[in-house]
Design an enzyme around this catalytic site. Structure first.
Site, PDB file in Angstrom:
ATOM      1  N   ILE A  29       0.809  -1.218   0.000  1.00 21.39           N
ATOM      2  CA  ILE A  29       0.000   0.000   0.000  1.00 21.39           C
ATOM      3  C   ILE A  29       0.848   1.277   0.000  1.00 21.39           C
ATOM      4  O   ILE A  29       0.317   2.375  -0.106  1.00 21.39           O
ATOM      5  CB  ILE A  29      -1.002   0.038   1.174  1.00 21.39           C
ATOM      6  CG1 ILE A  29      -0.286  -0.031   2.513  1.00 21.39           C
ATOM      7  CG2 ILE A  29      -2.042  -1.058   1.032  1.00 21.39           C
ATOM      8  CD1 ILE A  29      -1.168   0.333   3.696  1.00 21.39           C
ATOM      9  N   GLY A  85      12.043  -7.086   6.526  1.00 19.54           N
ATOM     10  CA  GLY A  85      11.482  -7.771   7.680  1.00 19.54           C
ATOM     11  C   GLY A  85      11.500  -7.036   8.998  1.00 19.54           C
ATOM     12  O   GLY A  85      11.210  -7.639  10.029  1.00 19.54           O
ATOM     13  N   HIS A  92       8.111 -11.774   4.862  1.00 21.92           N
ATOM     14  CA  HIS A  92       7.562 -11.337   3.579  1.00 21.92           C
ATOM     15  C   HIS A  92       8.669 -10.979   2.602  1.00 21.92           C
ATOM     16  O   HIS A  92       9.779 -10.643   2.992  1.00 21.92           O
ATOM     17  CB  HIS A  92       6.595 -10.165   3.741  1.00 21.92           C
ATOM     18  CG  HIS A  92       7.164  -8.942   4.387  1.00 21.92           C
ATOM     19  ND1 HIS A  92       7.425  -8.871   5.734  1.00 21.92           N
ATOM     20  CD2 HIS A  92       7.511  -7.742   3.872  1.00 21.92           C
ATOM     21  CE1 HIS A  92       7.892  -7.658   6.025  1.00 21.92           C
ATOM     22  NE2 HIS A  92       7.972  -6.965   4.907  1.00 21.92           N
TER      23      HIS A  92
END
Length: 129
Positions: A29, A85, A92
């Site tokens: 986002i 991370g 991720h």
């Protein structure tokens, strides 16, 4: 429960790109580039190298499929992969379309996109899967 676990649980919406039983890919986002996508294991583990070998390998294979789709949707020199991370304690992988290595600098200004732009980006990538 991390924000990513809440996304997996459906408590927080996301711009989903791909999903299977073990992994989820969705748009970042606060993207560096259009197409910037996160790939996560659905199981909450803080540090990516704490994942068992099989799960880590599965995440990489899942991310590879997503990266190939990103490159088709947003022609670029390569899709960069980055594991930081520290900002979210849930393993991720960042996938970022790039023309130069400078496109992967997380200190660069991030894009501000509308919900419609995010939706269009997600649909472009999903069409290439």
């Amino acid at each position: 429960m991390t924000i990513f676990s809440r996304i997996v649980a459906g408590e927080i919406p996301c711009y989903k790109i791909a999903e299977d039983e073990h992994y989820l890919a969705f748009l970042d986002i606060s993207p560096l580039q259009k197409g910037h996508t996160l790939c996560i294991p659905k199981r909450e583990v803080d540090y990516i190298f704490d994942l068992p070998d099989e799960e880590l390998a599965g995440l990489q294979v899942f991310a590879k499929k997503v990266a190939i789709a990103i490159k088709k949707a947003f022609p670029c020199a390569k899709v960069g992969q980055c594991v930081l991370g520290l900002e979210v304690p849930h393993a991720h992988i960042h996938l970022v379309p790039m023309q130069t290595e400078a496109d992967m600098r997380f200190t660069n200004q991030h894009l501000s996109l509308t919900p419609e732009e995010f939706q269009e980006i997600a649909e472009r990538i999903k069409r290439e899967l």
